[in-house]
Design a protein around this motif. Structure first.
Motif, PDB file in Angstrom:
ATOM      1  N   ASP A  19     -45.502  21.200  40.551  1.00 29.01           N
ATOM      2  CA  ASP A  19     -45.298  20.496  41.557  1.00 29.01           C
ATOM      3  C   ASP A  19     -46.824  19.849  42.174  1.00 29.01           C
ATOM      4  O   ASP A  19     -46.923  19.398  43.282  1.00 29.01           O
ATOM      5  N   SER A  20     -47.792  19.906  41.157  1.00 31.36           N
ATOM      6  CA  SER A  20     -49.183  19.328  41.941  1.00 31.36           C
ATOM      7  C   SER A  20     -49.232  17.848  42.140  1.00 31.36           C
ATOM      8  O   SER A  20     -50.126  17.259  42.570  1.00 31.36           O
ATOM      9  N   PRO A  28     -40.646  14.083  31.083  1.00 28.12           N
ATOM     10  CA  PRO A  28     -40.484  14.787  32.651  1.00 28.12           C
ATOM     11  C   PRO A  28     -42.058  14.678  32.974  1.00 28.12           C
ATOM     12  O   PRO A  28     -42.911  15.163  32.409  1.00 28.12           O
ATOM     13  N   VAL A  29     -42.168  14.352  34.307  1.00 24.90           N
ATOM     14  CA  VAL A  29     -43.322  14.251  34.790  1.00 24.90           C
ATOM     15  C   VAL A  29     -43.990  15.702  35.335  1.00 24.90           C
ATOM     16  O   VAL A  29     -44.930  16.125  35.236  1.00 24.90           O
ATOM     17  N   ALA A  45     -50.597   9.504  39.184  1.00 22.47           N
ATOM     18  CA  ALA A  45     -49.851   8.434  39.220  1.00 22.47           C
ATOM     19  C   ALA A  45     -48.483   8.374  40.014  1.00 22.47           C
ATOM     20  O   ALA A  45     -48.191   7.513  40.777  1.00 22.47           O
ATOM     21  N   CYS A  46     -47.572   9.193  39.333  1.00 18.33           N
ATOM     22  CA  CYS A  46     -46.169   9.154  39.767  1.00 18.33           C
ATOM     23  C   CYS A  46     -46.294   9.896  41.223  1.00 18.33           C
ATOM     24  O   CYS A  46     -45.514   9.289  42.120  1.00 18.33           O
ATOM     25  N   GLY A  47     -47.109  10.907  41.422  1.00 22.19           N
ATOM     26  CA  GLY A  47     -47.273  11.430  42.755  1.00 22.19           C
ATOM     27  C   GLY A  47     -47.682  10.240  43.816  1.00 22.19           C
ATOM     28  O   GLY A  47     -47.108  10.340  44.795  1.00 22.19           O
ATOM     29  N   LEU A  78     -46.418  24.184  50.279  1.00 17.13           N
ATOM     30  CA  LEU A  78     -45.408  22.973  50.331  1.00 17.13           C
ATOM     31  C   LEU A  78     -44.852  22.837  49.338  1.00 17.13           C
ATOM     32  O   LEU A  78     -45.228  22.276  48.380  1.00 17.13           O
ATOM     33  N   THR A  79     -43.186  23.072  49.325  1.00 20.21           N
ATOM     34  CA  THR A  79     -42.484  23.007  48.222  1.00 20.21           C
ATOM     35  C   THR A  79     -41.972  21.771  47.938  1.00 20.21           C
ATOM     36  O   THR A  79     -41.950  20.996  48.793  1.00 20.21           O
TER      37      THR A  79
END
Length: 467
Positions: free
Chosen positions: A313-314, A356-357, A371-373, A409-410
């Motif tokens: 989840d980073s 998968p990111v 980038a995707c975050g 923060l999930t």
């Protein structure tokens, strides 16, 4: 060259601060002392063991750990070696290492590529030690050394990290934004500064600047850093630290080199400049340093006040910090190339999201989470703007405030807020596709996310272009 290390978000325990959690009694007490220009380290061990391995080691080009270049063991019956890339204290002839070991240290700056630099050297003789380098793990046999995992973090935690006392005969040391006499720490995960260096307090971020750092960049960042911190504090409330600090050191004008290495730790951003390319004003060096401060200091809120639940989840903290930096820099400098920075994130996310990111780090594709975050954050911001006229900070602050107590923060909490703000469950569904499965049509999924959220976008010859 720029090298950036992510934060190892360790709990902080200082003599002047209350402990966050009960820790096991440490097997090692360490006393780091500076007096009359000399550095000594006294290690007090709580048990007999033939081997003690340093939890923080990295070999240099000659195969030896950096300690062997800078430390000399003075106590008979103990010697310092590098074994399998790890620095160890070994008892002579198989005997236990003496319970008390004295080491004479001659610190020099060494830029470690895969770890925090052990010591930052300032041009006026000041030095800042990274607190983790004094942690030791006792081992009962040689076979135990070979069996150690690659990541020693959990092993150090399990055995109890060293309790370190820091003292300077010349005066108080600087730790976590305070000058203290002989403070004691365990698992600080920060730099302790010995010697003369001025702490300039700012409303958002304080700064410690090496007096030898070229004046143009020193003045630029001493002005820039507090303004960035003010933006974050005003929009997100209190951060992890009451005295967040940016510390800048200067290694010197090495010929043919332009370098800035840096890292972020709890309440502290460190930057080490080196090279003749830093001597004269340079837009490239300035912009690199500005962005570094913007992104890394964002972690005082998104990464330290609240952290992700699992490494998968980073994207929440890295991509989120990127958009925080973009918006802070845009507010301070209207000439900042917002579109160019965000376009780079869109391009890279499309490139990475065919797989998968969430598991990108396992493939060595660290940039995917940034980038995707950032793309996901941009979608959330656009949804917030449609709903309330707000921006990324308005989306983020309720998440941070709701997670201040448990400090986590999930992914589910982040996506639940996106659902609530957007009213469009398809945004969440597409993000989960990119996170969990990847897609052969990454460009199509990313463009759909951006367009449905309301981000202005065009498609030109198959490339997504922000407009």
């Amino acid at each position: 060259m720029i090298r950036i290390l992510g934060a190892a978000l360790a709990a902080v325990t200082l003599a002047a601060a209350s402990a966050r959690a009960e820790a096991p009694e440490p097997p090692v007490a360490a006393e780091v002392r500076h007096e009359a220009g000399a550095w000594t380290l006294d290690l007090i061990l709580d048990r007999d063991a033939p081997l003690w391995v340093f939890g923080d080691s990295e070999p240099l080009a000659d195969g030896r750990g950096w300690r062997l270049h800078q430390w000399t063991v003075e106590t008979p019956g103990a010697r310092l070696e590098t074994v399998g890339g790890r620095d160890v204290l070994r008892g002579v002839n198989g005997a236990p290492v003496p319970r008390r070991v004295r080491v004479r240290m001659q610190p020099r700056f060494v830029d470690l590529q895969a770890n925090y630099d052990p010591v930052l050297m300032f041009s006026n003789g000041a030095a800042a030690w990274y607190s983790e380098v004094f942690h030791l793990i006792p081992l009962a046999a040689e076979a135990d050394l070979a069996a150690l995992p690659r990541d020693l973090g959990p092993v150090v935690d399990g055995s109890g990290p060293a309790r370190v006392t820091w003292s300077d005969a010349d005066g108080p040391v600087l730790v976590q934004g305070q000058r203290l006499d002989a403070p004691e720490s365990t698992r600080v995960g920060t730099y302790i500064l010995f010697g003369p260096a001025e702490l300039v307090a700012g409303e958002g971020l304080s700064t410690v600047v090496d007096p030898g750092l070229p004046g143009w960049i020193a003045d630029e960042l001493a002005d820039w850093a507090p303004r960035v911190g003010e933006q974050y504090a005003a929009r997100l409330g209190p951060g992890e630290s009451a005295a967040p600090t940016v510390m800048m050191s200067w290694t010197g004008p090495t010929a043919g080199k332009t370098s800035m290495a840096g890292s972020v730790l709890p309440g502290l951003v460190v930057m080490a400049f080196e090279g003749e390319g830093v001597l004269q004003p340079s837009a490239g060096v300035r912009d690199m340093a500005r962005w570094f401060i913007g992104h890394e200091s964002a972690h005082f809120w998104l990464g330290q006040t609240v952290r992700y639940a699992t490494p998968e989840d980073s994207w929440i903290t890295e991509g989120g910090a990127d958009l925080m930096a973009v918006r802070a820099m845009q507010a301070i400098d209207p000439a900042f190339d917002v579109r160019g920075r965000l376009q780079e994130a869109v391009d890279e996310c499309v490139d990475f999201a065919d797989q998968p990111v969430s598991t990108a780090v396992d493939r060595g594709e660290f940039k995917a989470h940034y980038a995707c975050g950032a793309v996901f954050a941009l979608v959330a911001e656009a949804a917030q703007k449609r709903s309330t006229g707000g921006d990324w900070f308005d989306f983020l602050r309720p998440l941070i405030d709701a997670s201040r107590e448990d400090e986590v923060l999930t992914r589910a909490e982040w996506l639940d807020r996106l659902d609530a703000v957007s009213g469009d469950p398809s945004l969440r569904a597409d993000m989960e596709t990119l996170l969990d499965r990847g897609t052969e049509d990454a460009a199509g999924v990313v463009s759909g996310l951006l367009e449905r959220a309301g981000v202005p976008l065009a498609v030109e010859e198959g490339r997504l272009r922000l407009t």
